[in-house]
Write a protein that holds these residues in place. Structure first.
Motif, PDB file in Angstrom:
ATOM      1  N   ASN A   1       0.827  -1.217   0.000  1.00 57.08           N
ATOM      2  CA  ASN A   1       0.000   0.000   0.000  1.00 57.08           C
ATOM      3  C   ASN A   1       0.857   1.261   0.000  1.00 57.08           C
ATOM      4  N   ALA A   2       2.063   1.157   0.570  1.00 52.34           N
ATOM      5  CA  ALA A   2       2.969   2.310   0.601  1.00 52.34           C
ATOM      6  C   ALA A   2       3.786   2.429  -0.686  1.00 52.34           C
ATOM      7  N   GLY A   3       3.613   1.456  -1.570  1.00 60.51           N
ATOM      8  CA  GLY A   3       4.345   1.488  -2.832  1.00 60.51           C
ATOM      9  C   GLY A   3       5.799   1.066  -2.712  1.00 60.51           C
ATOM     10  N   GLU A   4       6.143   0.402  -1.611  1.00 63.61           N
ATOM     11  CA  GLU A   4       7.532   0.018  -1.385  1.00 63.61           C
ATOM     12  C   GLU A   4       7.898  -1.290  -2.078  1.00 63.61           C
ATOM     13  N   ILE A   5       6.930  -2.216  -2.195  1.00 64.69           N
ATOM     14  CA  ILE A   5       7.170  -3.472  -2.901  1.00 64.69           C
ATOM     15  C   ILE A   5       5.972  -3.764  -3.798  1.00 64.69           C
ATOM     16  N   ASN A   6       6.187  -4.557  -4.836  1.00 67.75           N
ATOM     17  CA  ASN A   6       5.083  -4.896  -5.739  1.00 67.75           C
ATOM     18  C   ASN A   6       4.960  -6.402  -5.977  1.00 67.75           C
ATOM     19  N   ARG A   7       5.737  -7.194  -5.226  1.00 65.75           N
ATOM     20  CA  ARG A   7       5.651  -8.653  -5.368  1.00 65.75           C
ATOM     21  C   ARG A   7       5.507  -9.300  -3.994  1.00 65.75           C
ATOM     22  N   PRO A   8       4.386  -9.074  -3.305  1.00 73.28           N
ATOM     23  CA  PRO A   8       4.233  -9.615  -1.949  1.00 73.28           C
ATOM     24  C   PRO A   8       4.291 -11.134  -1.887  1.00 73.28           C
ATOM     25  N   ASP A   9       3.775 -11.803  -2.921  1.00 71.81           N
ATOM     26  CA  ASP A   9       3.740 -13.263  -2.873  1.00 71.81           C
ATOM     27  C   ASP A   9       5.133 -13.874  -2.925  1.00 71.81           C
ATOM     28  N   TYR A  10       6.077 -13.165  -3.581  1.00 69.67           N
ATOM     29  CA  TYR A  10       7.458 -13.653  -3.589  1.00 69.67           C
ATOM     30  C   TYR A  10       7.986 -13.738  -2.157  1.00 69.67           C
ATOM     31  N   TRP A  11       7.717 -12.699  -1.366  1.00 71.22           N
ATOM     32  CA  TRP A  11       8.228 -12.654   0.001  1.00 71.22           C
ATOM     33  C   TRP A  11       7.491 -13.647   0.888  1.00 71.22           C
ATOM     34  N   LEU A  12       6.197 -13.833   0.666  1.00 69.20           N
ATOM     35  CA  LEU A  12       5.440 -14.798   1.460  1.00 69.20           C
ATOM     36  C   LEU A  12       5.952 -16.211   1.251  1.00 69.20           C
ATOM     37  N   ILE A  13       6.382 -16.486   0.040  1.00 69.47           N
ATOM     38  CA  ILE A  13       6.885 -17.826  -0.270  1.00 69.47           C
ATOM     39  C   ILE A  13       8.318 -18.008   0.223  1.00 69.47           C
ATOM     40  N   ASN A  14       9.128 -16.946   0.104  1.00 69.96           N
ATOM     41  CA  ASN A  14      10.565 -17.100   0.330  1.00 69.96           C
ATOM     42  C   ASN A  14      11.092 -16.533   1.652  1.00 69.96           C
ATOM     43  N   ALA A  15      10.409 -15.527   2.221  1.00 68.64           N
ATOM     44  CA  ALA A  15      10.896 -14.924   3.468  1.00 68.64           C
ATOM     45  C   ALA A  15      10.378 -15.708   4.671  1.00 68.64           C
ATOM     46  N   VAL A  16      10.653 -16.995   4.664  1.00 69.74           N
ATOM     47  CA  VAL A  16      10.213 -17.918   5.710  1.00 69.74           C
ATOM     48  C   VAL A  16      11.356 -18.868   6.027  1.00 69.74           C
ATOM     49  N   PRO A  17      11.282 -19.578   7.161  1.00 68.36           N
ATOM     50  CA  PRO A  17      12.316 -20.566   7.460  1.00 68.36           C
ATOM     51  C   PRO A  17      12.498 -21.538   6.299  1.00 68.36           C
ATOM     52  N   GLU A  18      13.749 -21.759   5.916  1.00 68.43           N
ATOM     53  CA  GLU A  18      14.116 -22.629   4.805  1.00 68.43           C
ATOM     54  C   GLU A  18      13.716 -22.051   3.446  1.00 68.43           C
ATOM     55  N   GLY A  19      13.310 -20.767   3.439  1.00 66.45           N
ATOM     56  CA  GLY A  19      13.005 -20.104   2.177  1.00 66.45           C
ATOM     57  C   GLY A  19      14.292 -19.638   1.502  1.00 66.45           C
ATOM     58  N   SER A  20      14.143 -18.997   0.346  1.00 66.82           N
ATOM     59  CA  SER A  20      15.329 -18.567  -0.407  1.00 66.82           C
ATOM     60  C   SER A  20      15.064 -17.203  -1.023  1.00 66.82           C
ATOM     61  N   VAL A  21      15.502 -16.153  -0.336  1.00 64.98           N
ATOM     62  CA  VAL A  21      15.346 -14.787  -0.826  1.00 64.98           C
ATOM     63  C   VAL A  21      16.579 -14.406  -1.635  1.00 64.98           C
TER      64      VAL A  21
END
Length: 244
Positions: free
Chosen positions: A200-220
């Motif tokens: 909403n602040a216009g800082e990122i435009n791919r939230p699903d990438y972070w939901l999938i990868n910014a987790v334990p054992e994820g790959s950012v």
């Protein structure tokens, strides 16, 4: 209690609900795999008609559903029509009261989708048979086809890209409420809320990438992390300058 989830299309069949940003077969597989994992998390017996990008004939698909002996089948799809049509739809059997389909549509609207309709359709030559093979040929399994929006409508397409996870979660909640299964939000909910603020602040435009990868054992990826850190640093700098 058992659920079977059907990601529509696959393999050589990309699906009509495709556009320049995604293919229907890929988007609904992503949605379906998320549902599969969440139902597992909720300790619900669950199965998928396909786990990968493979083609299934209508007969193979419906046979899998019948053989599963599931209580409910959710068949995931994305619409396309004339570029103007908009909104989510759910389709249910003429032999059903439509309660589950209506609950799913209501929860999709709460998640941000535009309401189009929950409906049934019969074969032109036989008013006592369902039009859609996924409903007509899945036996005693209560099948609901979920159309998340129109790929050829820019507003719907943008919502699907940015909020597919919320839409999937809405369907999960509906099924749980319908079958009186205890429902709880995903462990990723705090991250989801944080990402929504950043979107909403216009800082990122791919939230699903972070939901999938910014987790334990994820790959950012390092370059993505660098972009976020840079934006965070800029925000901190602005706040410090503002506060003197």
């Amino acid at each position: 209690m058992k659920i079977i989830i059907d990601p529509g299309h696959g393999g050589k069949d990309p699906g009509g609900g495709s556009n320049q940003d995604f293919k229907e077969k890929d988007m609904v597989l992503q949605i379906s795999k998320y549902m599969y994992d969440r139902f597992k998390e909720l300790e619900v017996d669950v199965e998928l008609t396909r786990m990968d990008d493979v083609a299934l004939t209508s007969g193979e698909r419906t046979k899998k559903v019948r053989a599963s002996r599931a209580d409910i089948c959710i068949s995931n799809h994305i619409n396309a029509y004339n570029g103007q049509a908009q909104g989510a739809e759910t389709i249910y059997s003429i032999h059903s009261d439509g309660k589950l389909a209506t609950m799913i549509l209501d929860d999709l609207v709460k998640a941000g989708a535009k309401r189009r309709r929950a409906f049934t359709r019969t074969l032109p030559e036989s008013s006592n048979k369902d039009y859609y093979f996924m409903i007509r040929e899945t036996g005693d399994v209560e099948t609901v086809i979920v159309e998340y929006g129109f790929a050829d409508n820019p507003k719907d397409a943008e919502k699907i890209i940015n909020h597919w996870r919320a839409y999937a979660e809405a369907v999960i909640k509906s099924v749980c409420d319908y079958k009186e299964i205890p429902y709880k939000t995903s462990a990723a909910e705090p991250l989801k809320e944080a990402l929504e603020i950043l979107v909403n602040a216009g800082e990122i435009n791919r939230p699903d990438y972070w939901l999938i990868n910014a987790v334990p054992e994820g790959s950012v990826k390092g370059e993505y992390a660098a972009i976020v850190l840079k934006k965070y640093a800029e925000t901190v700098k602005k706040l410090k300058n503002k506060n003197g």
